[in-house]
Design a protein around this motif. Sequence first.
Motif, PDB file in Angstrom:
ATOM      1  N   LEU A  62       0.841  -1.215   0.000  1.00 43.31           N
ATOM      2  CA  LEU A  62       0.000   0.000   0.000  1.00 43.31           C
ATOM      3  C   LEU A  62       0.868   1.253   0.000  1.00 43.31           C
ATOM      4  N   GLU A  63       1.988   1.189   0.733  1.00 42.98           N
ATOM      5  CA  GLU A  63       2.913   2.333   0.768  1.00 42.98           C
ATOM      6  C   GLU A  63       3.431   2.632  -0.639  1.00 42.98           C
ATOM      7  N   ARG A  64       3.760   1.575  -1.382  1.00 43.37           N
ATOM      8  CA  ARG A  64       4.242   1.789  -2.747  1.00 43.37           C
ATOM      9  C   ARG A  64       3.142   2.415  -3.611  1.00 43.37           C
ATOM     10  N   GLY A  65       1.913   1.916  -3.438  1.00 46.62           N
ATOM     11  CA  GLY A  65       0.786   2.473  -4.195  1.00 46.62           C
ATOM     12  C   GLY A  65       0.570   3.936  -3.847  1.00 46.62           C
ATOM     13  N   TRP A  66       0.682   4.256  -2.568  1.00 46.81           N
ATOM     14  CA  TRP A  66       0.493   5.639  -2.098  1.00 46.81           C
ATOM     15  C   TRP A  66       1.536   6.561  -2.709  1.00 46.81           C
ATOM     16  N   GLU A  67       2.763   6.091  -2.779  1.00 42.21           N
ATOM     17  CA  GLU A  67       3.847   6.918  -3.337  1.00 42.21           C
ATOM     18  C   GLU A  67       3.748   7.021  -4.858  1.00 42.21           C
ATOM     19  N   THR A  68       3.245   5.968  -5.503  1.00 41.40           N
ATOM     20  CA  THR A  68       3.099   6.019  -6.961  1.00 41.40           C
ATOM     21  C   THR A  68       2.032   7.045  -7.333  1.00 41.40           C
ATOM     22  N   GLY A  69       0.994   7.115  -6.518  1.00 40.74           N
ATOM     23  CA  GLY A  69       0.003   8.169  -6.686  1.00 40.74           C
ATOM     24  C   GLY A  69      -1.141   7.839  -7.625  1.00 40.74           C
ATOM     25  N   GLY A  70      -2.163   8.671  -7.563  1.00 43.52           N
ATOM     26  CA  GLY A  70      -3.344   8.494  -8.409  1.00 43.52           C
ATOM     27  C   GLY A  70      -4.114   7.229  -8.047  1.00 43.52           C
ATOM     28  N   PHE A  71      -4.899   6.770  -9.003  1.00 48.52           N
ATOM     29  CA  PHE A  71      -5.726   5.587  -8.733  1.00 48.52           C
ATOM     30  C   PHE A  71      -4.900   4.310  -8.690  1.00 48.52           C
ATOM     31  N   ARG A  72      -3.585   4.426  -8.959  1.00 45.88           N
ATOM     32  CA  ARG A  72      -2.736   3.236  -8.871  1.00 45.88           C
ATOM     33  C   ARG A  72      -2.722   2.697  -7.446  1.00 45.88           C
ATOM     34  N   PHE A  73      -2.986   3.582  -6.471  1.00 42.96           N
ATOM     35  CA  PHE A  73      -3.084   3.107  -5.086  1.00 42.96           C
ATOM     36  C   PHE A  73      -4.144   2.008  -4.965  1.00 42.96           C
ATOM     37  N   ILE A  74      -5.197   2.108  -5.737  1.00 48.63           N
ATOM     38  CA  ILE A  74      -6.264   1.106  -5.665  1.00 48.63           C
ATOM     39  C   ILE A  74      -6.008  -0.031  -6.650  1.00 48.63           C
ATOM     40  N   PHE A  75      -5.682   0.314  -7.883  1.00 48.53           N
ATOM     41  CA  PHE A  75      -5.681  -0.714  -8.935  1.00 48.53           C
ATOM     42  C   PHE A  75      -4.419  -1.557  -8.981  1.00 48.53           C
ATOM     43  N   GLU A  76      -3.328  -1.033  -8.415  1.00 51.54           N
ATOM     44  CA  GLU A  76      -2.083  -1.807  -8.521  1.00 51.54           C
ATOM     45  C   GLU A  76      -1.662  -2.399  -7.171  1.00 51.54           C
ATOM     46  N   THR A  77      -2.573  -2.378  -6.210  1.00 54.08           N
ATOM     47  CA  THR A  77      -2.214  -2.952  -4.904  1.00 54.08           C
ATOM     48  C   THR A  77      -2.900  -4.317  -4.708  1.00 54.08           C
ATOM     49  N   PHE A  78      -4.227  -4.270  -4.506  1.00 48.58           N
ATOM     50  CA  PHE A  78      -4.961  -5.524  -4.284  1.00 48.58           C
ATOM     51  C   PHE A  78      -6.218  -5.536  -5.146  1.00 48.58           C
ATOM     52  N   ASP A  79      -6.449  -6.664  -5.801  1.00 48.56           N
ATOM     53  CA  ASP A  79      -7.566  -6.726  -6.751  1.00 48.56           C
ATOM     54  C   ASP A  79      -8.928  -6.875  -6.077  1.00 48.56           C
ATOM     55  N   ASP A  80      -8.936  -7.085  -4.754  1.00 48.57           N
ATOM     56  CA  ASP A  80     -10.243  -7.322  -4.120  1.00 48.57           C
ATOM     57  C   ASP A  80     -10.715  -6.132  -3.270  1.00 48.57           C
ATOM     58  N   ILE A  81     -10.097  -4.972  -3.454  1.00 48.56           N
ATOM     59  CA  ILE A  81     -10.520  -3.791  -2.669  1.00 48.56           C
ATOM     60  C   ILE A  81     -11.985  -3.456  -2.941  1.00 48.56           C
ATOM     61  N   PHE A  82     -12.436  -3.701  -4.168  1.00 47.15           N
ATOM     62  CA  PHE A  82     -13.816  -3.366  -4.538  1.00 47.15           C
ATOM     63  C   PHE A  82     -14.848  -4.367  -4.052  1.00 47.15           C
ATOM     64  N   ILE A  83     -14.379  -5.570  -3.787  1.00 45.63           N
ATOM     65  CA  ILE A  83     -15.386  -6.615  -3.552  1.00 45.63           C
ATOM     66  C   ILE A  83     -15.291  -7.260  -2.184  1.00 45.63           C
ATOM     67  N   ASP A  84     -14.199  -7.045  -1.486  1.00 46.98           N
ATOM     68  CA  ASP A  84     -14.015  -7.752  -0.221  1.00 46.98           C
ATOM     69  C   ASP A  84     -13.922  -6.747   0.919  1.00 46.98           C
ATOM     70  N   ASP A  85     -14.806  -6.887   1.898  1.00 51.53           N
ATOM     71  CA  ASP A  85     -14.862  -5.913   2.991  1.00 51.53           C
ATOM     72  C   ASP A  85     -13.542  -5.838   3.766  1.00 51.53           C
ATOM     73  N   ARG A  86     -12.935  -7.011   3.966  1.00 53.51           N
ATOM     74  CA  ARG A  86     -11.719  -7.022   4.781  1.00 53.51           C
ATOM     75  C   ARG A  86     -10.571  -6.331   4.038  1.00 53.51           C
ATOM     76  N   SER A  87     -10.444  -6.671   2.794  1.00 56.63           N
ATOM     77  CA  SER A  87      -9.394  -6.058   1.988  1.00 56.63           C
ATOM     78  C   SER A  87      -9.607  -4.543   1.932  1.00 56.63           C
ATOM     79  N   ASN A  88     -10.849  -4.172   1.736  1.00 55.13           N
ATOM     80  CA  ASN A  88     -11.192  -2.754   1.657  1.00 55.13           C
ATOM     81  C   ASN A  88     -10.807  -2.043   2.951  1.00 55.13           C
ATOM     82  N   GLU A  89     -11.099  -2.673   4.068  1.00 54.73           N
ATOM     83  CA  GLU A  89     -10.837  -2.032   5.352  1.00 54.73           C
ATOM     84  C   GLU A  89      -9.334  -1.865   5.597  1.00 54.73           C
ATOM     85  N   VAL A  90      -8.532  -2.814   5.128  1.00 56.38           N
ATOM     86  CA  VAL A  90      -7.072  -2.674   5.294  1.00 56.38           C
ATOM     87  C   VAL A  90      -6.594  -1.423   4.553  1.00 56.38           C
TER      88      VAL A  90
END
Length: 528
Positions: A264-292
Amino acid sequence: MQHFDAIVIGAGFAGLRALHELRELGLSTQVFEAGSDVGGTWYWNRYPGARTDSESWVYAYSFSKELQDEWSWSERFPPQPEALAYLRHVAERFDMRRDIAFDTKVESAAWDESAQRWTVRDDRGGLWTCRYLVTAVGVLSTPYVPPWPGIEKFKGEWYVTGRWPKERVSFAGKRVVVIGTGATAIQAIPIIAQTARHLMVLQRTPNYVLPARNGPLTDEERDAIRRDYDAIWAQAREHFFGFAMDPAGRTIADVTPEEHQRILERGWETGGFRFIFETFDDIFIDDRSNEVAAEFIRNKIRTIVKDPATAELLCPKDYPLTAKRPPLGHFYYETFNRPNVALVDVKDDPITELTERGVRTATREFEADLIVFATGFDAVTGTLTKMDVRGRGGVTIADKWRDGPRTHLGIMVDGFPNLFMVLGPQSPFANIPVVIDGMVDWIGRAIQHLRANRLTTLEPKPEAVEAWRKHVDRLVNATVLSKGRSWFLGDNIPGKPHVTLFHFGGAGVYRRECLAEAENGFASFFTS
Ligand code: FAD
Ligand code: NAP
């Protein structure tokens, strides 16, 4: 009354793309645009800090190799004047202006059953007919300001972000109040804070703001983008949200908690929506992943914002990440460390009226020299339903959609023959140029099908429309998106039906769904 093969309403990204397609088909086409120039979003949204959240190399057209080769973006996320300059360039490069009537608002369009065509009326007294009516009126083109009483009493200046004046607005030495903390306000606040004497931000719901990490593009980067355009577009067309990114290829359960933080730190530093799309593929569908991921952002806010009470107010806590469209920030959280900026929570102390001196909530009054309303849009359906569009039997689209929009593919409506909507409700939520390209391509194929088969009209079958409604409902309910209150579910306007206004199945999937319809001989449609 002049007749055209096609009339397009709107000269933004979609309208220009539609004009190009219809001309390629050899159709006489007229575009009507309420504004004085092309650009749409980029014509109207001149507020300070306005810029894209899509990376520039995919916020563009893909229909012309020459256009791709000659245009140079200056930054990763180009500012509003540059996005507008790009669309102006497109209009000139393809000699589009001669087919566009500016300062002309379409007020009504009615299907004429006997003539099998549309009659279109504009606000200058013009009356026109056409065989095909293409709406390209925008999903975020009708600004919304809550109907607070008292604006006429306010003695200072006030501005609505989506109708920002062309003249420069000065904040210097002024007490400014910004209402709203959506993607628009989040861009404007850091800029306003630089010169305002005092800036008061009235927040109802905090957002998960991702750092944009904007910067200039070097010549080498621009050359590499030009060389790779085909691959970039192939990737963007397949990406769920229409970006030139690959899926992360992992879920939160695949790695250890220490790895979560590193990724997540790498995604945060890369910036933009890459924080979401290039970190974990289940952020949109999994509550636990989303909460992390959500807790990671909260901890970032707590680290950046020095005042702990302000930091807590800025932390979204009662809805998942992405259940509101996450804005990209350009030093947004840092702005709250400035001595001239204050944040006020109006969730439990709602704004009730505007007064001579400023903004009043249930318990307080905030004095202002200047108020900025960054309160959003009557999104997706608002612009269409405010026009008087009548299909068979004089039924208006507003009536048809009273309980929520009904379309097939987000492009056509039963009972409204030959009405083609670019970015109609229930079309994909994704980087918009990619979506527009696929939709306009489909509209072109549909018209070609009619002409090749000597047919006059195309109209979806009601069962196809109902199946599409169920399909888009199923898609949104499979994600965490349905667990928040957002404009893309109609929740920002009191009384608007709570339904998904978008297809959340992925840009690539949607494109294939559309192509399948065309390849199937438009079997879900009536033709005549
Ligand atoms: P618009 O650009 O909204 O154009 C519609 C046009 O239709 C307008 O010019 C309007 O005047 C005209 N019109 C409407 N009704 C009538 C009428 N009755 N008669 C005549 N003319 C009419 N999307 C992304 O994918 N990436 C981004 O980075 C991004 N950034 C955005 C930033 C802001 C500030 C906003 C508000 C939106 C952003 N969007 C972004 C969404 C953006 O709206 C689209 O990317 C895109 O510009 C939409 O193009 P459009 O042609 O469909 O609509
Ligand atoms: P928005 O996301 O709808 O935000 C409107 C803001 O006004 C919200 O904070 C909302 O609070 C607040 N608000 C509305 N009614 C209120 C009331 N009665 N009292 C107090 N606050 C109130 O609108 P937006 O910021 O214009 O953005 C809309 C969309 O446009 C974005 O999601 C994005 O898709 C697009 N956009 C894109 C970019 C970009 O890509 N660069 C930039 C700007 C906009 P609540 O959240 O509590 O409702």
